[in-house]
Design a protein around this motif. Structure first.
Motif, PDB file in Angstrom:
ATOM      1  N   ASP A  20       0.826  -1.207   0.000  1.00  0.00           N
ATOM      2  CA  ASP A  20       0.000   0.000   0.000  1.00  0.00           C
ATOM      3  C   ASP A  20       0.859   1.256   0.000  1.00  0.00           C
ATOM      4  O   ASP A  20       0.650   2.180  -0.804  1.00  0.00           O
ATOM      5  CB  ASP A  20      -0.914  -0.030   1.226  1.00  0.00           C
ATOM      6  N   VAL A  23       2.970   1.593  -3.401  1.00  0.00           N
ATOM      7  CA  VAL A  23       2.157   1.983  -4.553  1.00  0.00           C
ATOM      8  C   VAL A  23       1.692   3.429  -4.419  1.00  0.00           C
ATOM      9  O   VAL A  23       1.703   4.191  -5.394  1.00  0.00           O
ATOM     10  CB  VAL A  23       0.952   1.034  -4.705  1.00  0.00           C
ATOM     11  N   MET A  52      -3.346  -0.647 -10.515  1.00  0.00           N
ATOM     12  CA  MET A  52      -2.711  -0.868  -9.217  1.00  0.00           C
ATOM     13  C   MET A  52      -3.500  -0.225  -8.084  1.00  0.00           C
ATOM     14  O   MET A  52      -3.367  -0.628  -6.926  1.00  0.00           O
ATOM     15  CB  MET A  52      -1.285  -0.320  -9.228  1.00  0.00           C
ATOM     16  N   SER A  53      -4.331   0.759  -8.412  1.00  0.00           N
ATOM     17  CA  SER A  53      -5.168   1.362  -7.379  1.00  0.00           C
ATOM     18  C   SER A  53      -6.164   0.345  -6.839  1.00  0.00           C
ATOM     19  O   SER A  53      -6.359   0.231  -5.621  1.00  0.00           O
ATOM     20  CB  SER A  53      -5.909   2.578  -7.949  1.00  0.00           C
ATOM     21  N   THR A  56      -4.282  -2.337  -4.874  1.00  0.00           N
ATOM     22  CA  THR A  56      -3.900  -1.856  -3.547  1.00  0.00           C
ATOM     23  C   THR A  56      -5.087  -1.848  -2.597  1.00  0.00           C
ATOM     24  O   THR A  56      -4.960  -2.216  -1.422  1.00  0.00           O
ATOM     25  CB  THR A  56      -3.305  -0.444  -3.650  1.00  0.00           C
TER      26      THR A  56
END
Length: 229
Positions: A20, A23, A52-53, A56
Motif C-alpha cells: 500500500d 504503490v 494498481m489502485s 492496492t
C-alpha cells in the motif's frame, strides 16, 4: 504467545501494508498531474498504471481481514473482539471497493458504491483501532508503558478528524494521504507485535529442550558404600 498460523496472518498484513505504501508513493511519481493537495487517491485508477489502485485497495482489505482474524485469536475481551469485528468490516469494505472505481466524470452506480464503501471503512477504522490496540499490545507483551499503544490508536482518530477538516478547507487530498499512511502504519505496527511475539510452538520446543537438559543433567543415585573387609 501466538500460534504459527497467527504469525502468518501478521506477515500477510505486513506485506499488504508495505505494498500500500509503496504503490501510493509510486503514484505520486508516475501521475504528477494528480494534485496531492486536493485530489483523492482514488482518482489514480483512471491514469497510468491505474489498475494498481484497485489492487492496492484489495490488498488493504486482505491485510485488514488477516489482522482481524489474528487479533480475534489472541484476545479474549469483548471490546477487543468487537474491534476485530469492526476491522473485518473495514477490510471487507476495502475488498469490495476495489471492484467499484470512482467516477471519472458524472455520477454512476459504481461511483456511488465506491463512496458508500469508502465512507463505511472510514467510519469503522478509528473505533476498531481504539478497541484493538491496547488489548493486542498486552497480549503480545507490548503493553508497557500503557499510554503509548493508546497514543497509536488515537492517532488514527486524529487523522480521521483531519480528513474532515481538510475536506472543509480544500485540502482533502493532503489530509486523506496522511490518514491512509497512518492507517497503513497502524496495521503494520499491530502486525509487527504479532509477528515478533513468542510462538506457542517455539515455547513448547523450549520446554521440551529444558526438560531434556534437566533430566540429562541428573546423576543416578549411588548405593551405600560397602564396608571394607
Amino acid at each position: 504467545m501466538v500460534s504459527r498460523s497467527t504469525r502468518v496472518l501478521a506477515a500477510i498484513t505486513l506485506a499488504c501494508a508495505g505494498l500500500d505504501l509503496v504503490v501510493l508513493a509510486g503514484f505520486h511519481l508516475i501521475q504528477p498531474e494528480i494534485d496531492p493537495l486536493t485530489s483523492a487517491t482514488s482518482e489514480y485508477v483512471h491514469g497510468k498504471a491505474g489498475a494498481m489502485s484497485s489492487v492496492t485497495s484489495a490488498a488493504v482489505g486482505l491485510g485488514a481481514v488477516s489482522l482481524a482474524v489474528a487479533v480475534w485469536r489472541i484476545t479474549v475481551t469483548v471490546s477487543a473482539r468487537v474491534g476485530a469485528g469492526l476491522l473485518a468490516v473495514f477490510g471487507l469494505a476495502k475488498l469490495a471497493q476495489s471492484f467499484f472505481p470512482i467516477d471519472a466524470g458524472g455520477a454512476t452506480t459504481t461511483g456511488l458504491m465506491h463512496n458508500l464503501l469508502g465512507n463505511l471503512a472510514f467510519l469503522v477504522l478509528p473505533v476498531a483501532a481504539i478497541l484493538i490496540t491496547p488489548a493486542a499490545a498486552r497480549a503480545c507483551g507490548r503493553g508497557q508503558p500503557g499510554w503509548w499503544p493508546r497514543l497509536a490508536a488515537w492517532l488514527i482518530v486524529l487523522t480521521s478528524v483531519l480528513v474532515l477538516v481538510g475536506d472543509g478547507v480544500g485540502l482533502f487530498g493532503l489530509a486523506q494521504r496522511i490518514y491512509l499512511v497512518s492507517a497503513a502504519l497502524w496495521t503494520a505496527l499491530v502486525a509487527s507485535w504479532l509477528w515478533s511475539a513468542r510462538s506457542r510452538d517455539q515455547a513448547a520446543q523450549n520446554q521440551v529442550g529444558d526438560a531434556g537438559q534437566n533430566s540429562g543433567g541428573q546423576q543416578a543415585p549411588q548405593g551405600p558404600s560397602g564396608s571394607g573387609l
